[in-house]
Design an enzyme around this catalytic site. Structure first.
Site, PDB file in Angstrom:
ATOM      1  CG  HIS A 193      91.621 -18.875 -58.364  1.00  0.00           C
ATOM      2  ND1 HIS A 193      91.510 -18.508 -57.031  1.00  0.00           N
ATOM      3  CD2 HIS A 193      90.367 -19.132 -58.779  1.00  0.00           C
ATOM      4  CE1 HIS A 193      90.250 -18.527 -56.678  1.00  0.00           C
ATOM      5  NE2 HIS A 193      89.513 -18.898 -57.716  1.00  0.00           N
TER       6      HIS A 193
ATOM      7  CG  HIS B  38      85.360 -19.501 -60.994  1.00  0.00           C
ATOM      8  ND1 HIS B  38      86.452 -18.829 -61.504  1.00  0.00           N
ATOM      9  CD2 HIS B  38      85.681 -19.784 -59.690  1.00  0.00           C
ATOM     10  CE1 HIS B  38      87.391 -18.719 -60.550  1.00  0.00           C
ATOM     11  NE2 HIS B  38      86.934 -19.294 -59.449  1.00  0.00           N
ATOM     12  CD  GLU B  39      83.355 -20.917 -56.866  1.00  0.00           C
ATOM     13  OE1 GLU B  39      83.634 -19.721 -56.913  1.00  0.00           O
ATOM     14  OE2 GLU B  39      84.113 -21.763 -56.345  1.00  0.00           O
TER      15      GLU B  39
ATOM     16  CG  HIS C 136      87.736 -23.743 -57.766  1.00  0.00           C
ATOM     17  ND1 HIS C 136      89.038 -23.500 -58.108  1.00  0.00           N
ATOM     18  CD2 HIS C 136      87.163 -22.530 -57.579  1.00  0.00           C
ATOM     19  CE1 HIS C 136      89.253 -22.192 -58.146  1.00  0.00           C
ATOM     20  NE2 HIS C 136      88.132 -21.570 -57.823  1.00  0.00           N
TER      21      HIS C 136
ATOM     22  CG  HIS D 146      83.785 -21.609 -50.531  1.00  0.00           C
ATOM     23  ND1 HIS D 146      83.871 -20.854 -49.377  1.00  0.00           N
ATOM     24  CD2 HIS D 146      82.949 -22.633 -50.217  1.00  0.00           C
ATOM     25  CE1 HIS D 146      83.140 -21.411 -48.421  1.00  0.00           C
ATOM     26  NE2 HIS D 146      82.570 -22.497 -48.905  1.00  0.00           N
TER      27      HIS D 146
END
Lengths: 76, 367
Positions: free
Chosen positions: B129, B119-120, B123, B84
């Site tokens: 998302h 992906h992380e 963020h 995350h």
């Protein structure tokens, strides 16, 4: 020994944990009200383009078990 | 795509990062490369630059940890949560954590660190998302090669930071196929325990009699071991197995599980070595034969004896008059063969040996 939960309860627990983490389902007590639970299930089904039934059906459970990112799908 | 509430972003385009610790699953150099390549993905399409620090506090602090790892946001052991990251901001803002209980790899053998990091770090730059299954910012893990950003991802990050001033050209990952594109063609079609599975690019649609809408999913999300490109597929319901063809190899699935001993080479079926790909495959339950289509020819395979019937190949044109001379995909329901070629679907009566209906390919997807 705690009796193994029937799979129905296991699925419900898995779903509640998933919805709490990713869809802001309120913590334990309040979350028990089926209205909130169903609303959050629908939000998750909408996000993943599943049939928006509000029920914890097989397809929904299957997506909940997929490896994924730990960041919530909605909200802060 | 989605941003975080208040469209959180870095106010300064020159962002710093630091790799605080390393996973024992990979060499340090592999981790460094995965993280640097993941950052490059985002700097390729924005004005952002990333400077690596080796001590002190960086905007993006990258670390590996298991279960409770210091942010009251515990991981859950193998699988499930992989990693995350926190949206841009002071302190923990931008920090990116990977679950050390996962097995990290630099290929498809386990969770690919580059893909998860890209992906992380999305963020950590302000992306939330995406609901687009073809986007990097889709929450579910799926392995793919090539440039990982889709058009959706690029639009999202450029809405926050603008384009790369050097106008670097990147080729976005193709978006998920649109089921109602009138020119849609299929790669493969098969039955699977009462459902119809339609393969297209890296995705498949799942049609269930009780489900009004076909459900689109990444192939790798369900079957990580089969390739992202399926050429043909068929179900032998007597054996409760689905055979998936890609190139010169074939995989056997029992439901959603891969059957031991696969993949095998398609030539095991008795096809000559010159055949390098099967275009379509369909099992005719009434005869116990499986028809395999390659270019303008087709072969008949006898499932009971596991041998190729003699007298083949025969030409499609000769035995299926009125049809195109090539096939992309084929299915069999209640005495009718359904042939798909480009954006046309032929409904063929196996008994009266003629085409009885011609439809658009995507009419099967309620379009």
């Amino acid at each position: 020994f705690a009796l193994p939960l029937p799979s129905e309860d296991n699925n419900r627990l898995l779903a509640e944990k998933y919805l709490r983490r990713f869809y802001d389902l309120p913590a334990a007590l309040q979350g028990k009200s089926s209205g909130t639970f169903e609303t959050k299930i629908k939000a998750m089904q909408r996000f993943f383009n599943l049939k928006v039934s509000g029920n914890l059906d097989d397809n929904t459970l299957e997506v909940m078990k997929l490896a994924r990112c730990g960041v919530p799908d909605i909200g802060e | 795509y989605n941003h975080f509430p208040r469209h959180l972003k870095w106010q300064n385009n020159n962002v710093t990062f630091r790799i605080v610790n390393y996973t024992p699953d990979l060499k340090k150099s592999d981790v460094n490369r995965a993280i640097r390549t993941a950052l490059n993905v985002w700097s390729d399409v924005t004005p952002l630059t990333f400077k690596k620090l080796h001590e002190g506090n960086a905007d993006i602090m990258i670390s590996f940890g298991a279960k409770e790892h210091g942010d009251y946001n515990p991981f859950d052991g193998p699988n499930g949560l992989l990693a995350h990251a926190y949206p841009p901001g002071p302190g923990i803002g931008g920090d990116t954590h990977f679950d050390e209980d996962e097995h990290w790899s630099k290929d498809s053998s386990a969770y690919n660190l580059f893909i998860v990091a890209a992906h992380e770090l999305g963020h950590a730059l302000g992306m939330s998302h995406s609901t687009d299954p073809g986007a990097l910012m889709y929450p579910v893990y799926s392995y793919a090669t090539g440039f990982p950003l889709s058009e959706d991802d690029i639009e999202g990050i450029q809405a926050l930071y603008g384009p790369n001033p050097n106008h670097r050209k990147v080729k976005p990952k193709p978006d998920a196929p649109n089921k109602c594109d009138p020119m849609l063609s299929f790669d493969a079609v098969t039955e699977l325990r009462g459902e119809t599975i339609i393969f297209k690019d890296r995705f498949y649609w799942r049609l269930h009699p009780q489900m009004p809408e076909p459900e689109q999913t990444l192939i790798k999300s369900t079957w990580p071991s089969i390739p992202n490109k399926v050429d043909a597929a068929y179900e032998n319901s007597e054996k409760d197995v689905v055979i998936i063809f890609s190139g010169i190899r074939m995989w056997a699935l029992n439901g959603y599980d891969l059957v031991d001993g696969y993949p095998k080479y398609i030539h095991k079926l008795g096809l000559p070595k010159k055949v390098r790909k099967i275009d379509a495959a369909v099992h005719i339950r009434d005869t116990g034969k499986t028809l395999l289509f390659t270019d303008e020819d087709y072969w008949s395979y006898d499932e009971a004896t596991s041998t190729m019937d003699s007298g083949y190949p025969r030409t499609i044109e000769e035995d299926f008059p009125g049809m195109d001379d090539e096939v992309d995909a084929a299915a069999y329901h209640y005495g009718h063969l359904y042939f798909f070629h480009d954006h046309i679907q032929y409904e063929y009566s196996y008994t009266s040996r003629k085409v009885i209906r011609i439809l658009r390919t995507n009419s099967i997807l309620n379009c």
